[in-house]
Design a protein around this motif. Structure first.
Motif, PDB file in Angstrom:
ATOM      1  N   SER A   9       0.805  -1.214   0.000  1.00  0.00           N
ATOM      2  CA  SER A   9       0.000   0.000   0.000  1.00  0.00           C
ATOM      3  C   SER A   9       0.838   1.263   0.000  1.00  0.00           C
ATOM      4  O   SER A   9       1.893   1.341   0.623  1.00  0.00           O
ATOM      5  CB  SER A   9      -0.924   0.039   1.219  1.00  0.00           C
ATOM      6  N   PRO A  13      -4.607   5.263   0.488  1.00  0.00           N
ATOM      7  CA  PRO A  13      -5.668   4.337   0.893  1.00  0.00           C
ATOM      8  C   PRO A  13      -5.695   4.077   2.401  1.00  0.00           C
ATOM      9  O   PRO A  13      -6.764   4.060   3.015  1.00  0.00           O
ATOM     10  CB  PRO A  13      -5.351   3.061   0.111  1.00  0.00           C
ATOM     11  N   LEU A  14      -4.518   3.913   3.005  1.00  0.00           N
ATOM     12  CA  LEU A  14      -4.459   3.656   4.442  1.00  0.00           C
ATOM     13  C   LEU A  14      -4.935   4.866   5.241  1.00  0.00           C
ATOM     14  O   LEU A  14      -5.740   4.737   6.162  1.00  0.00           O
ATOM     15  CB  LEU A  14      -3.033   3.287   4.862  1.00  0.00           C
ATOM     16  N   LEU A  26      -9.591  -3.694   5.651  1.00  0.00           N
ATOM     17  CA  LEU A  26      -8.341  -4.319   5.225  1.00  0.00           C
ATOM     18  C   LEU A  26      -8.224  -5.726   5.799  1.00  0.00           C
ATOM     19  O   LEU A  26      -7.837  -6.666   5.099  1.00  0.00           O
ATOM     20  CB  LEU A  26      -7.143  -3.477   5.658  1.00  0.00           C
ATOM     21  N   VAL A  33      -0.830  -6.483   4.959  1.00  0.00           N
ATOM     22  CA  VAL A  33      -0.508  -5.407   4.021  1.00  0.00           C
ATOM     23  C   VAL A  33       0.939  -4.990   4.288  1.00  0.00           C
ATOM     24  O   VAL A  33       1.331  -4.791   5.442  1.00  0.00           O
ATOM     25  CB  VAL A  33      -1.463  -4.196   4.177  1.00  0.00           C
ATOM     26  N   VAL A  35       3.958  -2.237   3.789  1.00  0.00           N
ATOM     27  CA  VAL A  35       4.071  -0.794   3.663  1.00  0.00           C
ATOM     28  C   VAL A  35       5.551  -0.418   3.632  1.00  0.00           C
ATOM     29  O   VAL A  35       6.281  -0.712   4.589  1.00  0.00           O
ATOM     30  CB  VAL A  35       3.386  -0.100   4.864  1.00  0.00           C
ATOM     31  N   LEU A 100      -2.207  -0.950  -3.490  1.00  0.00           N
ATOM     32  CA  LEU A 100      -3.242   0.001  -3.100  1.00  0.00           C
ATOM     33  C   LEU A 100      -2.728   1.407  -3.379  1.00  0.00           C
ATOM     34  O   LEU A 100      -1.805   1.881  -2.723  1.00  0.00           O
ATOM     35  CB  LEU A 100      -3.587  -0.157  -1.614  1.00  0.00           C
TER      36      LEU A 100
END
Length: 163
Positions: A9, A13-14, A26, A33, A35, A100
């Motif tokens: 991501s 989005p987060l 999520l 996810v 990051v 994302l």
């Protein structure tokens, strides 16, 4: 059942899911996810949604990774900000199943590198189809939080959930 593939991501989005208190989507859609550190640094520059994001990290749902400045990184960084660049490069280099991203330029570059892309609206749309999310309410909340959604995209998203 959450998708167990690699999901990477970018910040938007987060952050936007945190702002509307829907990070729970999520967990229902993905098993984890990833990051990039640069994205995490962007997320933690502000206070909004930070506690919920830290909770995801502390629960090992969000994995923070370092991304090397490869030739691909240098190439992509000429077109995008460092968070998007790091997310796309990590996704390419690790064969991610999904990235994302919300920003148009980032999505274009990701698709050029054959990456599957969705964003905050896509996550809400999936939620509306599988988790009984009130899509109109969540899209309105996004708008109120400052996320720009064209009237056309707003209408298309609502019509998609009613199919």
């Amino acid at each position: 059942m959450p998708n167990s593939g690699v999901v990477v991501s970018n910040t938007s989005p987060l952050l936007n899911l945190a702002l509307i208190d829907r990070l729970d989507l999520l967990r229902t859609q993905f098993s984890a996810v990833t990051v990039p550190r640069r994205v995490w640094d962007e997320l933690t520059e502000g206070e909004d949604g930070l506690d919920a994001l830290r909770e995801l990290r502390d629960d090992d749902f969000l994995t923070i990774v370092e991304v090397e400045r490869s030739d691909l990184f240098v190439e992509v960084s000429h077109e995008l900000d460092l968070g998007e660049t790091a997310a796309i490069c990590y996704a390419v280099e690790h064969g991610a199943d999904l990235v994302l991203l919300d920003e148009r330029d980032g999505r274009r570059v990701a698709r050029r590198h054959d990456l599957e892309v969705t964003g905050v609206i896509g996550i809400l749309l999936r939620g509306a189809k599988i988790d009984s999310v009130d899509l109109e309410q969540e899209l309105d909340a996004l708008r109120e939080a400052g996320f720009w959604i064209s009237d056309d995209l707003y209408s298309r998203a609502l019509s998609e959930v009613n199919k």
